[in-house]
Design a protein around this motif. Structure first.
Motif, PDB file in Angstrom:
ATOM      1  N   LEU A   1      30.096  26.649  33.337  1.00 47.87           N
ATOM      2  CA  LEU A   1      28.643  26.254  33.331  1.00 47.87           C
ATOM      3  C   LEU A   1      28.149  27.140  31.923  1.00 47.87           C
ATOM      4  O   LEU A   1      27.245  26.871  31.309  1.00 47.87           O
ATOM      5  N   LYS A   2      28.784  28.196  31.670  1.00 48.96           N
ATOM      6  CA  LYS A   2      28.403  28.996  30.248  1.00 48.96           C
ATOM      7  C   LYS A   2      28.997  28.418  29.084  1.00 48.96           C
ATOM      8  O   LYS A   2      28.084  28.278  28.048  1.00 48.96           O
TER       9      LYS A   2
ATOM     10  N   GLU B   1      30.493  21.516  28.219  1.00 48.63           N
ATOM     11  CA  GLU B   1      29.624  20.375  27.810  1.00 48.63           C
ATOM     12  C   GLU B   1      28.658  20.149  29.114  1.00 48.63           C
ATOM     13  O   GLU B   1      29.082  20.418  30.042  1.00 48.63           O
ATOM     14  N   ASP B   2      27.830  19.172  28.898  1.00 49.65           N
ATOM     15  CA  ASP B   2      26.927  18.865  30.164  1.00 49.65           C
ATOM     16  C   ASP B   2      27.755  18.424  31.222  1.00 49.65           C
ATOM     17  O   ASP B   2      27.805  18.799  32.376  1.00 49.65           O
ATOM     18  N   TYR B   3      28.646  17.719  31.107  1.00 53.58           N
ATOM     19  CA  TYR B   3      29.495  16.861  32.228  1.00 53.58           C
ATOM     20  C   TYR B   3      30.562  18.326  32.725  1.00 53.58           C
ATOM     21  O   TYR B   3      30.627  18.162  33.965  1.00 53.58           O
ATOM     22  N   GLU B   4      30.829  19.128  32.091  1.00 58.40           N
ATOM     23  CA  GLU B   4      31.685  20.450  32.528  1.00 58.40           C
ATOM     24  C   GLU B   4      30.755  21.189  33.463  1.00 58.40           C
ATOM     25  O   GLU B   4      31.041  21.882  34.188  1.00 58.40           O
ATOM     26  N   LYS B   5      29.484  21.455  32.793  1.00 61.94           N
ATOM     27  CA  LYS B   5      28.556  22.213  33.806  1.00 61.94           C
ATOM     28  C   LYS B   5      28.509  21.409  35.118  1.00 61.94           C
ATOM     29  O   LYS B   5      28.305  22.189  35.994  1.00 61.94           O
ATOM     30  N   GLN B   6      28.281  20.368  35.149  1.00 59.88           N
ATOM     31  CA  GLN B   6      28.171  19.674  36.584  1.00 59.88           C
ATOM     32  C   GLN B   6      29.343  20.191  37.485  1.00 59.88           C
ATOM     33  O   GLN B   6      29.375  20.355  38.532  1.00 59.88           O
TER      34      GLN B   6
ATOM     35  N   PRO C   1      31.316  11.068  36.480  1.00 56.42           N
ATOM     36  CA  PRO C   1      30.179  12.491  36.425  1.00 56.42           C
ATOM     37  C   PRO C   1      30.411  13.077  37.724  1.00 56.42           C
ATOM     38  O   PRO C   1      30.363  12.592  38.721  1.00 56.42           O
TER      39      PRO C   1
ATOM     40  N   SER D   1      28.262  14.936  39.076  1.00 58.77           N
ATOM     41  CA  SER D   1      26.836  15.281  39.856  1.00 58.77           C
ATOM     42  C   SER D   1      26.834  13.985  41.042  1.00 58.77           C
ATOM     43  O   SER D   1      25.600  14.281  41.869  1.00 58.77           O
TER      44      SER D   1
ATOM     45  N   PRO E   1      35.362  13.337  29.566  1.00 61.18           N
ATOM     46  CA  PRO E   1      33.797  13.007  29.214  1.00 61.18           C
ATOM     47  C   PRO E   1      33.696  11.699  30.285  1.00 61.18           C
ATOM     48  O   PRO E   1      34.550  10.748  29.898  1.00 61.18           O
TER      49      PRO E   1
ATOM     50  N   ASP F   1      20.961   6.707  37.145  1.00 60.77           N
ATOM     51  CA  ASP F   1      21.340   7.873  36.069  1.00 60.77           C
ATOM     52  C   ASP F   1      23.107   7.715  36.469  1.00 60.77           C
ATOM     53  O   ASP F   1      23.727   7.943  35.294  1.00 60.77           O
TER      54      ASP F   1
END
Length: 356
Positions: A30-31, A34-39, A99, A101, A123, A340
């Protein structure tokens, strides 16, 4: 307090991960990710919290996207059924290139945690294996990714494909791939797939879908599939998918009830017409019905960013159409409306083309 089981052999990129490690891993993603890793990080934090449920978004391909609650216990049961069907063993390698998400991406992680797999995440691009030299025992892709990765698919020994229809062109090309690829049937409400169809098993021709363990099928008075799966859903799931039911465990998918076109009193399945057309054109397209004074609805071909005259010549040369199946006209969209997760929104795309 709910504490999900984490298999002692579970690992991420080869690093052993215990239940106690997951908090640190989640916050790190999260910190710094990348965006996909934050998900992924957000999902893992939800997985290890005290709640017995996970909130999951539906794709919205056939209606408005919505958020539904899934029991973690049911997600574990789904993972166990997949592991049993595909004979996945602890320390087997798994590829996540979808993803996190959406349910398909979340479930790859659940399978890894429950079955003790070594998961590698990449990714979620259209070319997921580009530059990748490693091989994987198990993975999941959408058809777009499959079509862009055919020369490298042998690196994924067992591959499940879902999320959108698979074109005839890709089906044919998969027969020459040295791996085991499977088409899946399922939805968010059934915790991803509940049925499997082998695609490149040379002994299987025009195979039907076969359900996973503890799933039983029936149909309603519309001819649509009903799914009774007590280990993954409290209630019978009633779909809008029209099927030919072969037994309580096998079926052939005909198409979506939402998409059926009534042309001159003849009910047509766009998905069947699309299978015919996909033998002749490679560009992105779908078939839809639009209002017509004479027929009630007429069949139209909707194509993404293509030349009308070229497509018309191809369509006129196809001799396999049955009565009323041949598209009466061709609509061109500069770009399809998509969810999405990349699924085409048919109604929205047609509305956008036809609006004054």
């Amino acid at each position: 307090m709910y504490k999900p089981f984490i298999h002692p052999n579970f690992s991420i990129h080869g690093r052993a991960i215990s239940f106690d490690d997951l908090t640190e891993v989640s916050y790190s993603l999260l910190k710094e990710g990348e965006d996909y890793e934050k998900q992924i990080g957000a999902f893992l934090l939800n997985w290890i919290d005290d709640s017995e449920i996970i909130l999951v978004k539906t794709s919205g391909s056939t209606g408005k996207p919505k958020t539904i609650a899934l029991q973690k216990e049911y997600m574990v049961n789904s993972a166990l059924a997949t592991g049993s069907y595909f004979n996945l063993k602890p320390r087997s390698t798994a590829l996540l290139c979808l993803p996190a998400s959406y349910i398909a991406g979340k479930m790859m992680f659940v399978r890894a945690m429950v079955l003790g797999l070594n998961i590698h995440f990449l990714p979620p691009s259209s070319y997921p294996l580009e530059g990748v030299t490693d091989s994987f025992d198990f993975g999941a892709m959408v058809p777009l990714q499959v079509g862009n990765s055919l020369s490298k698919l042998h690196q994924v020994h067992k591959l499940i494909i879902g999320g959108a229809p698979i074109s005839n062109s890709i089906r044919e090309k998969l027969k020459g791939v040295d791996n085991s690829s499977y088409e899946t049937y399922g939805m968010t409400e059934t915790v991803t797939h509940i049925a499997i169809k082998p695609l490149n098993n040379k002994e299987v021709k025009d195979a039907s879908f076969t359900v996973l363990p503890n799933v039983e099928l029936s149909t309603d008075d519309r001819g649509c599939l009903k799914i009774n799966a007590p280990k993954i859903s409290d209630e019978t799931v009633v779909t809008n998918d029209m099927v030919e039911l072969l037994s309580k465990t096998q079926f052939k998918w005909l198409g979506r009830l939402d998409n059926v076109i009534n042309s001159g009193g003849v009910k047509l399945h766009p998905e069947h017409i699309e299978k015919v057309i996909s033998n002749y054109i490679d560009t992105s397209f779908f078939v839809a019905g639009v209002a017509d004074d004479e027929l009630g609805q007429k069949v139209v071909l909707v194509v993404e960013d293509a030349e009308v005259n070229d497509i018309r010549k191809i369509i006129d040369g196809i001799g396999e159409f049955k009565k009323f199946e041949k598209p009466k006209s061709i609509l061109i969209a500069k770009e399809f409306q998509r969810t999405d997760s990349g699924k085409i929104q048919r109604s929205k795309t047609v509305e956008q083309i036809l609006k004054p």
